[in-house]
Design an enzyme around this catalytic site. Structure first.
Site, PDB file in Angstrom:
ATOM      1  N   GLU A 143       0.809  -1.225   0.000  1.00 21.20           N
ATOM      2  CA  GLU A 143       0.000   0.000   0.000  1.00 21.20           C
ATOM      3  C   GLU A 143       0.837   1.268   0.000  1.00 21.20           C
ATOM      4  O   GLU A 143       0.561   2.214  -0.739  1.00 21.20           O
ATOM      5  CB  GLU A 143      -0.953   0.012   1.205  1.00 21.20           C
ATOM      6  CG  GLU A 143      -2.132  -0.938   1.110  1.00 21.20           C
ATOM      7  CD  GLU A 143      -1.773  -2.372   1.454  1.00 21.20           C
ATOM      8  OE1 GLU A 143      -0.628  -2.612   1.892  1.00 21.20           O
ATOM      9  OE2 GLU A 143      -2.640  -3.250   1.287  1.00 21.20           O
ATOM     10  N   HIS A 212     -10.827  -4.591   9.899  1.00 19.37           N
ATOM     11  CA  HIS A 212     -11.559  -4.412   8.649  1.00 19.37           C
ATOM     12  C   HIS A 212     -12.831  -3.590   8.834  1.00 19.37           C
ATOM     13  O   HIS A 212     -13.650  -3.502   7.936  1.00 19.37           O
ATOM     14  CB  HIS A 212     -11.915  -5.767   8.037  1.00 19.37           C
ATOM     15  CG  HIS A 212     -10.739  -6.485   7.468  1.00 19.37           C
ATOM     16  ND1 HIS A 212      -9.799  -7.108   8.243  1.00 19.37           N
ATOM     17  CD2 HIS A 212     -10.328  -6.656   6.186  1.00 19.37           C
ATOM     18  CE1 HIS A 212      -8.873  -7.654   7.473  1.00 19.37           C
ATOM     19  NE2 HIS A 212      -9.161  -7.386   6.217  1.00 19.37           N
TER      20      HIS A 212
END
Lengths: 407, 409
Positions: A143, A212
């Site tokens: 990322e 998440h």
């Protein structure tokens, strides 16, 4: 992969009754909106946007395009006579993306599994086939590096859309988002622009566990030089996606995992929304409820109860999380004199906290009661369903808060 | 064989500049005044992965490599090394400028003319000059917090860099960047990046843009190259590895230039790194890894030429480790190789010119205006609508207080 399946699973069980209800409410609000002719829900064709936006007064009443008509839950029997076309929220995002990629060859997508796999929530489905692997670039799971790469590409002429497979993963790219995306235009003395869009699924889903189920608005909101918008309907998802891509500013577009399967009829004509404007969802007189993203639907559920109890709440989806549309918000407060903020963001240093400060600063004299801010709890999102439910604001709490405010 | 394992000390002739021209306490700037002929024209590019991998097998343990290990891959001189006297003088001038500029910075810092963190480049000039002077204007560079000299080598005027350091409105970033954030769109300096490793992804993105322009936008003439500069400390950071992978994966036109000066602030490279031979990490990712004497501008330039040309041809990235900072003894080259050397007088003329340039830069910076208040809120957003809509329904940036810099944001 585990992540992915969990994520998808979270979307599917969006309870039908809930979504139908939301859509009904949405529908009614849309209808009332089109009668009202305010400025917040005005859709402009792109060509006129800039011109219109330059003069503040002229922002209003320009170029009305028929409002999107939200479908009722049962509207799978779509009649061909209705204007527009019906699609799900993730398809609306995809449509906006595709249109912009067709329009401008410098627009490209990069992220994990955005290409051949079509994105974890299928927002980029089939785009790689159509536009090729370089324009829809499958990146390694890195990322920080691919976000920085998007920034470097933006500095040298491209307009990348960076997808976080889950918004939480972008914490790994926080340095790039903050120091380079947000600040580089300034530190370079205005020489380099960073026209990137950072987007992806976020929010509290269905038992996805703490990492998440992140509420990242609060983390990103104090980065200077970044705009943040949250979409909540297929209609605004598409319009905000297109606006974000066209903006010369870096924009973070928040999508919510539980909203990807919302269905709505949207115009066939091209439209682009303003990144800075709030959306009037339901006009009312008694109290201003400011909300965004998924909480819009909890608010609308509560609104139904409130109407039955004789209240007339005004519901505004603030949409632009940074900056706030103080005009729309202020006008509403001047009318209702009462404010309830409902957000999924965390309480400490969240969007609601900033909104409270902005309202106190600007409209204190118009308030007849202290602002109430309903945020989710300052806890890591629990896995257990009951605990998770108690973490985020529920419709009953909203009803109670309005009753308290309007005493 | 294309590669020779040799110690740096067996390399090229480097003649220290007349010490009277040095004002730094650092190690003397060295410069090879010999513009030599090639002894071994059979050498191909040093950077074939397979060859390097094969070569790895011969490496000895690395603990002593600075002093005696033959782990360094050094190039045989090839015809690439032939430069004209004019080119040589350009390199010399750039190195003297780099060294003298940094000395001047130290002076100005202690006089209270500049503030904050100021990292000087003394000793590493051969890397900046050797690489950047081989670039075109359209090529991009990405630097670190030690970025003044990279910007100068890329052509940003001394005046603009000096007045940026003074925090003046005439600085290359209008006084908004400072020592660690030098940018120039005109010269394609994509920035000084102040955090370790964060510039490497940005450089990778710039290289991606070039590939995109060529292959998607069909701009066939888009063959620009990006150089990413960083140090040995960065090579233990994830962004380095992530970008080596992506650059090799997509064959991006980029050169990763490691300026190994042995120290990551106070941490010795040897103490921080499991395998201190950074160049060996190139082949691990499928790209050539090259080790070069970063104190010798001609050798650096030779490597730069190969790596940059290779990137420009679309053949992918290269990792180059430049050993720098430590002054090394120099062997004498065969005097027969000397050809049309620059004279002492010519070098002195350049030194004098640099002195004048820097005096002028300081004077310019000194006389330049401070950034006005009105500048404060400029450049936060490329599109100032990003400041949003105010209570009156107008965009807040339309409020005169925004252009005056007095609005509260």
């Amino acid at each position: 992969m585990a992540t992915l399946f969990q994520g998808l699973a979270a979307v599917t069980p969006l309870s039908p009754s809930n979504s139908i209800e939301s859509n009904k409410l949405l529908f009614s609000s849309r209808r009332s909106l089109s009668e009202r002719k305010g400025n917040n829900f005005v859709v402009r064709s792109d060509a006129k946007v800039n011109k219109v936006l330059k003069s503040g007064a002229a922002r209003k009443h320009e170029l009305l395009i028929p409002n999107a008509v939200a479908t009722q839950g049962s509207s799978s029997v779509a009649s061909a006579s209705k204007p527009g076309h019906e699609l799900l929220l993730f398809e609306a995002l995809r449509e906006g993306l595709e249109e912009e990629m067709e329009r401008d060859p410098t627009v490209c997508v990069m992220g994990e599994d955005v290409g051949h796999y079509g994105g974890s929530y299928k927002v980029t489905r089939n785009l790689a086939e159509k536009f090729g692997d370089l324009r829809v670039l499958d990146t390694p799971i890195a990322e920080n590096a691919f976000t920085g790469m998007g920034i470097g590409a933006a500095m040298t002429g491209l307009r990348p859309i960076i997808e976080g497979m889950n918004m939480g993963f972008l914490l790994l790219a926080f340095n790039q988002i903050s120091n380079n995306c947000g600040m580089l235009h300034y530190t370079s003395g205005g020489q380099f622009k960073i026209p990137v869009v950072i987007r992806g699924p976020g929010g509290v889903g269905r038992q996805l566990g703490a990492e998440h189920s992140q509420r990242l608005e609060s983390y990103f909101q104090s980065i200077p030089g970044i705009q943040m918008v949250a979409c909540s309907t297929p209609y605004n998802a598409k319009g905000l996606m297109k606006a974000a891509i066209r903006s010369d500013n870096p924009v973070i577009l928040f999508e919510h995992v539980l909203l990807y399967n919302l269905k709505e009829r949207i115009p066939d004509e091209e439209y682009v929304l303003s990144l800075e404007e709030a959306e009037m969802v339901r006009p009312g007189e008694h109290v201003t409820i400011l909300t965004y993203s998924r909480m819009r639907y909890h608010v609308m559920q509560a609104a139904k109860t409130l109407v039955n109890k004789g209240y007339d709440p005004e519901v505004i989806d603030i949409r632009s999380l940074k900056p706030f549309d103080l005009h729309t918000i202020g006008n509403s407060i001047k009318k209702t004199h009462r404010v309830l903020i409902v957000e999924e963001c965390m309480r400490t240093g969240g969007i609601g906290a900033s909104l409270t400060a902005a309202i106190t600063e600007n409209f204190h004299d118009y308030l007849d009661a202290p602002i109430i801010c309903l945020s989710s709890q300052d806890v890591p999102t629990p896995y257990a369903g009951t605990l998770e439910e108690w973490t985020v604001v529920q419709p009953a709490q909203i009803v109670t808060a309005v009753e308290q405010l309007c005493q | 064989m294309s590669f020779t394992a040799t110690k740096f000390s067996h390399s090229l002739l480097a003649v220290p500049i007349n010490s009277s021209t040095l004002r730094s306490n650092d190690k003397p700037l060295s410069f090879s005044t010999d513009l030599f002929k090639n002894n071994n024209p059979s050498s191909s590019f040093l950077g074939s992965t397979q060859k390097l991998l094969r070569f790895n097998a011969f490496n000895k343990p690395l603990f002593h490599r600075r002093s005696s290990s033959p782990s360094a891959v050094l190039l045989q001189q090839t015809s690439n090394l032939l430069i004209t006297k004019e080119e040589g003088l350009v390199l010399y001038e750039d190195m003297v400028l780099g060294r003298s500029f940094e000395d001047k910075c130290a002076e100005m810092y202690y006089r209270g003319k500049m503030f904050g963190f100021v990292h000087l480049y003394n000793g590493q000039e051969a890397v900046s000059t050797g690489f950047i002077k081989y670039l075109r204007q359209e090529d991009c560079i990405v630097s670190t917090y030690r970025d003044h000299v990279h910007a100068l080598s890329k052509g940003v005027p001394s005046r603009a860099v000096m007045s940026e350091l003074f925090g003046k409105a005439t600085g290359c970033c209008r006084g908004q960047g400072g020592s660690m954030h030098m940018f120039s769109k005109e010269h394609n300096v994509l920035g000084g990046f102040a955090f370790i490793g964060e510039g490497i992804p940005v450089a990778t993105g710039a290289a991606f843009s070039m590939k995109y322009k060529r292959e998607v936008l069909n701009q066939a003439d888009s063959d620009n190259v990006t150089l990413a500069f960083f140090g040995d400390g960065t090579c233990n950071n994830g962004q380095f590895f992530e970008c080596l992978n992506m650059a090799a994966l997509w064959k991006l036109p980029i050169v990763f230039v490691v300026e190994n000066n042995l120290w990551a602030i106070g941490m010795s490279h040897i103490r921080a790194t499991s395998d201190p031979a950074i160049w060996k990490k190139g082949p691990a990712f499928g790209m050539p890894g090259v080790h070069v004497d970063g104190m010798d501008v001609l050798k650096v330039r030779e490597v730069a030429k190969e790596a940059i040309d290779r990137a420009r041809r679309g053949e992918g990235p290269t990792l180059v480790e430049c050993e720098t900072y430590r002054f090394r003894g120099h062997s004498l080259a065969d005097p027969d190789e000397l050809r049309n050397p620059a004279t002492e007088q010519e070098l002195k003329t350049i030194d004098k010119k640099i002195d004048e340039i820097l005096e002028d830069a300081v004077e310019f910076a000194e006389k330049s205006p401070q950034p006005p208040r009105s500048q404060l809120l400029e450049n936060v957003f490329a599109d100032p609508k990003g400041f949003g809509i105010g209570p009156d329904g107008r965009y807040r940036c339309e409020d005169p207080k925004f252009t005056e810099g007095t609005a509260h944001v």
